[in-house]
Design an enzyme around this catalytic site. Structure first.
Site, PDB file in Angstrom:
ATOM      1  N   GLU A 145     -11.033   0.674  -3.951  1.00 20.76           N
ATOM      2  CA  GLU A 145     -10.771   1.325  -2.661  1.00 20.76           C
ATOM      3  C   GLU A 145      -9.223   2.389  -3.028  1.00 20.76           C
ATOM      4  O   GLU A 145      -8.871   2.110  -4.483  1.00 20.76           O
ATOM      5  CB  GLU A 145      -9.730  -0.132  -1.854  1.00 20.76           C
ATOM      6  N   ASP A 163       0.763  -1.281   0.231  1.00 26.46           N
ATOM      7  CA  ASP A 163       0.095  -0.003   0.063  1.00 26.46           C
ATOM      8  C   ASP A 163       0.604   0.918  -0.401  1.00 26.46           C
ATOM      9  O   ASP A 163       1.060   2.369   0.862  1.00 26.46           O
ATOM     10  CB  ASP A 163      -0.755  -0.548   0.715  1.00 26.46           C
TER      11      ASP A 163
END
Length: 520
Positions: A200, A32
């Site tokens: 997302e 991420d």
């Protein structure tokens, strides 16, 4: 903990880097990624889930060579993950710079902190205690400001509380008062992708006349993808790129899979790139990735009509061998930012005494949510990790951890006739052990990890060997300690631990390199 020796050697079997970028850019458990460029220097952060310290900060001046300069959450109370289960904790931070301050915004799942914003004048730290943001119920928050200074938080609306807990409502956005820690309006729905699952990781950018909304969709596994839309306002409406998804490895025989969760940045030569997560798979079936989700980079260009076009993610690992030795002699410290503990701070578990790293066991092992364990990320597909352990007053050893239900290692303790060494493999509650008695303590414990040997790599599991004083106790199929099998969001962390009593470690050695062996 002092890094007394770190060197590179040219004898690695890996192929030379031919890509413009080394890939993975930041190897090992670093998912991420988010990146920001400030005054010619790049700063990058990644997720840490249940590990502390939380949110590593990496620094580079060329987007090629990175230094781990600190961690945002140096204190447990900043993220409060002590009760966060595996797969929860510190999710997907975003780093941005505004009005002389660096900001990191993140959601801490299964924690009272929720969505929280940290600030610092220097990304190496110290960072603030963090301001929780009321009215942001979701994950993967992004932070952006428009021309008049209005702050927007855009996030993935996976509900973490209330009647809709567990339901997903796509991408949402709110204007926020950062100082007051609250949303200034009810959430508005934004463009949520092409219809793939789990929209997302939104990031919002201003370029020319347009605001660009980059998201991930398809889930963080093999269907992961990057998609983009644009509009003339940060609040939308947004129109999707006609060529979405912008980037995906889904259904393609590429060596880097799961590519997604991208952040865009200018390169030193004025062009563009995206940093993103991906996994390196082993074997012809590309089914298993032992190191978990890592940070990768790829080039980005803009068409004449203002849409981005991403280059494929190329695997181009650095060929050098990394040799790192941590000794614990007088004058050593516990300050190296790469050490991790599980739901605790390494300095709260370990102390240095008489040239040894000392851990005090609590009668629990790696199956416990808070083991007495201090480790580091496995960064290479070929890795050898060793530690010298004195168990004359306790029991402990060396282990590789995915989570509480998936770990392996070698434990020593004093027994009748010498030191009893136990190699242990734990998989989803199943446990197997192998024992050996050696004459005395201390003993050298070693874990070796190698990719599957040619010419039969089809199964895709790396080979893991557990040794004590050079004697092999067990050889394991590494498929069972990978992201796919353990279903964890983290990669392997390898370190030392104490189960009971006082355990003393003389050193910790890591050797890692890339390439695939040609023989078993």
């Amino acid at each position: 903990m002092d890094r007394t020796t770190t060197e590179s050697a040219a004898e690695s079997a890996a192929a030379p880097v031919t890509s413009r970028w080394p890939n993975p850019l930041i190897p090992g458990f670093n998912p991420d990624p988010s990146v920001v460029l400030v005054d010619g220097t790049y700063y990058l952060v990644t997720s840490t889930f249940e590990y502390l310290p939380g949110i590593p900060v990496y620094r580079s001046t060329d987007l090629l060579v990175w230094e781990h300069v600190g961690n945002v959450a140096q204190r447990p109370e900043q993220v409060a993950v002590e009760r966060a289960p595996a797969r929860c904790g510190v999710y997907a931070p975003t780093i941005r710079y505004h009005d002389g301050l660096f900001h990191v915004i993140v959601t801490v799942v299964a924690s009272p902190r929720g969505c929280v914003v940290f600030t610092a004048s220097d990304p190496a730290g110290p960072w603030s205690e963090g301001t929780p943001l009321q009215g942001v119920d979701g994950i993967d928050p992004d932070l952006a400001w428009d021309d008049d200074g209005t702050a927007y938080v855009t996030y993935s609306a996976l509900r973490l509380s209330g009647a809709d807990v567990g339901r997903h409502f796509g991408i949402e956005q709110v204007r926020v008062d950062l100082a007051g820690g609250k949303a200034l309006e009810s959430p508005r729905p934004l463009w949520s992708g092409t219809g793939l699952r789990f929209p997302e990781a939104p990031h919002l950018y201003r370029r020319g006349d347009f605001w660009y909304l980059v998201i991930a969709e398809g889930g963080t596994e093999r269907g992961h993808a990057v998609s983009v839309a644009r509009g003339t306002s940060p609040t939308g409406p947004f129109v999707g790129h006609p060529a979405n998804p912008l980037l995906s490895a889904s259904g393609r025989p590429l060596p880097v899979q799961n590519t997604g969760h991208a952040d865009l940045v200018r390169t030193p030569d004025g062009t563009w790139a995206m940093v993103l997560l991906g996994v390196r798979t082993l074997g012809d079936a590309q089914a298993f990735s032992p190191l978990g989700r890592e940070t990768f980079i790829t080039g980005l260009e803009w068409t004449d009509d203002g849409w981005p076009v991403a280059s494929p993610v190329e695997l181009a690992a650095r060929p050098d061998t990394e040799r790192t030795v941590f000794s614990f002699e007088d004058g050593a410290t516990l300050d190296d930012p790469g050490w991790l503990a599980v739901r605790d701070i390494p300095g709260a578990l370990a102390r240095l005494r008489s040239g040894r790293l000392v851990l005090e066991g609590r009668g629990v092992g790696l199956e416990d949510p808070r083991p007495v364990f201090v480790g580091r990320r496995q960064r290479h597909l070929n890795a050898t990790v060793s530690a010298t352990v004195d168990v004359s007053d306790g029991a402990g050893g060396l282990a590789a951890r995915c989570d509480e239900r998936h770990h392996l290692g070698i434990e020593a303790q004093t027994g009748d006739g010498g030191t009893v060494v136990t190699a242990r493999a734990v998989l989803a509650g199943l446990r197997q052990e192998w024992r050996l008695t050696l004459p005395a303590s201390p003993v050298e414990l070693r874990i070796e990890m190698r990719p599957p040997a040619q010419p039969s790599p089809a199964l895709g599991g790396d080979r893991i060997r557990l040794l004590a004083d050079g004697t092999l106790l067990a050889e394991l199929d590494g498929r069972y300690w990978t992201t796919e099998t353990s279903a964890s969001f983290t990669g392997r962390v390898i370190g030392v631990y104490a189960r009971e009593g006082t355990v003393r470690f003389g050193d910790y050695r890591y050797t890692g390199w890339e390439g695939t062996p040609t023989a078993a």
